[in-house]
Scaffold this motif. Structure first.
Motif: not given
Length: 444
Positions: A261-270, A361-366, A389-397
């Protein structure tokens, strides 16, 4: 004279001829009048005959009109009498069926509840005997008959009995690939069906069973229940909500699903977290080894080794013939060099700790941008449409905060360790400078 006589003779001859011509003309005129009179008489006779016929038709129509009027009056009177009788009968029916109307409402309500229960409950997998009668009672516009009431009562009794049974049934089953076949399953009362895959979802409208997307841990299987049934023990883990909790279990995401659910931004953070953890572990082990080496070096200061403190002591041994100021500068230079090695990688940890929340924060905005785009296209009536979109916004944060906290903690711990080692080196350097100063004072 002769001429006169001739003229007189001619006159005498002409008179009879003229008289004869007039007589013929008169005869013809009379004949023509007679013909005309006969024609007129014939026409007059025809007119009189036509008038007679039309008058006869008029009289017949008047008689028929009078007859129809009498019949209309009679029908109107009969209709009025029937209306009065119908009103009296309706009033009598209302009075006689007052209590039965309330009973009919109760019967229809009970029939609707039973029909809904038989349609959506798993008991419908093997019990259809009274379904047609129940549907007739639900759709009935008049009072049910005694046979229908009896069948309704039998259906309710049969449903109660089925809800207390645990029995083996054969149901149509559609697997994950879309193929349908008849399989055996255990029906646990009206609660659920258990097949080889575990719990089965029963579709009462289509009369087929399908597997749930996710099964509970240690859930019952058809193979495990068979020995229990043969031994007479009937025990199984059940879902009292009749499948609602099992459906929600499929909607409960696992750790892998949350990461997706975090998408590409979440994988970059990990990825940043993994890099930071590797750096922190490497530097932590390195500093721990250095501290152990320094502790050993403090026990044998006369024998400098290959460690920061040993290199500081080596500088002292080499610079004994120089002035105190020169020795102090050399020791400071060595300590600064050692400090750079001790703090190596700590700036990267600090950068990663600061970068992770920014990426979150970038993932949240996206994610919020995607959510607003979905709202623009499909509206906000269905929350499942906006779930991505909501999952990506919350998971990346969350991932950004999870990555930042251990990295920040590791940076603080490693910085403290490096600072401690640097203090030890400075303390030993100051002591060496003081010893050199004492030697220089004694020599003077």
């Amino acid at each position: 004279m002769k001429i006169k006589a001739l003229a007189a003779a001619l006159c005498l001859f002409t008179l009879p001829v003229t008289a004869m011509a007039n007589t013929e003309l008169v005869d013809k005129t009379r004949q023509a009048q007679q013909v005309q009179k006969a024609h007129n008489a014939e026409r007059e006779a025809g007119f009189k005959q036509t008038e007679k016929e039309i008058r006869a038709q008029l009289n017949a129509l008047k008689a028929k009109k009078k007859q129809l009027q009498q019949e209309t009056d009679q029908l109107s009177e009969t209709f009025s009498d029937n209306e009065n009788k119908l009103a009296q009968l309706e009033e009598q029916l209302r009075l006689e069926t007052g209590s039965l109307g309330e009973l009919f409402g109760v019967v229809r309500q009970s029939a609707k509840e039973l029909d809904s229960e038989m349609e959506f409950s798993v008991t419908g997998a093997d019990r259809h005997a009274f379904k047609d009668v129940v549907e007739e009672v639900v759709e009935a516009k008049a009072l049910p008959s005694l046979s229908q009431l009896t069948a309704l009562w039998q259906g309710m009794s049969d449903q109660i009995t089925a809800s207390a049974e645990m029995r083996k049934v054969t149901v149509p089953f559609i697997n994950g690939e879309g193929y349908q076949s008849d399989v055996q399953a255990y029906r646990l009362g009206s609660i659920g069906l258990i097949g080889e895959q575990g719990y089965l979802a029963w579709d009462g409208k289509r009369q087929v069973a399908t597997p749930y997307l996710k099964q509970p841990e240690h859930g019952p299987l058809f193979g495990t229940l068979s020995p229990l049934m043969d031994s007479g023990i009937q025990a199984a883990v059940v879902d009292p909500s009749r499948g609602i909790m099992l459906e929600q279990l499929a909607n409960t995401p696992e750790l892998k699903d949350r990461i997706e659910h975090g998408g590409v931004v979440g994988k970059i953070i990990l990825g940043l977290l993994a890099v930071g953890v590797v750096i922190a572990l490497f530097r932590g082990i390195k500093l721990l080894v250095i501290r152990q080496q320094i502790k050993s070096q403090l026990k044998t200061p006369a024998q400098p080794g290959n460690n920061p403190l040993g290199r500081v002591l080596s500088v002292y041994d080499k610079e004994q013939n120089r002035s105190v100021e020169a020795l102090e500068l050399r020791l400071l230079e060595t300590i600064v060099d050692e400090q750079q090695g001790l703090e190596k990688g700590l700036s990267m940890l600090k950068l990663l700790a600061a970068l992770a929340p920014m990426l979150g924060l970038l993932g949240t905005v996206t994610g919020m941008i995607e959510t607003f785009q979905v709202i623009t296209q499909f509206g906000n009536g269905d929350p499942t449409v906006m779930a991505g979109g909501i999952s990506m916004a919350l998971v990346t944060t969350v991932l950004g905060l999870i990555a930042a906290m251990p990295l920040l903690l590791a940076h603080n711990v490693l910085s403290t360790q490096a600072e401690t080692i640097r203090n030890i080196l400075e303390k030993q350097g100051i002591s060496l400078v003081a010893a050199q100063a004492e030697q220089a004072g004694s020599a003077a």
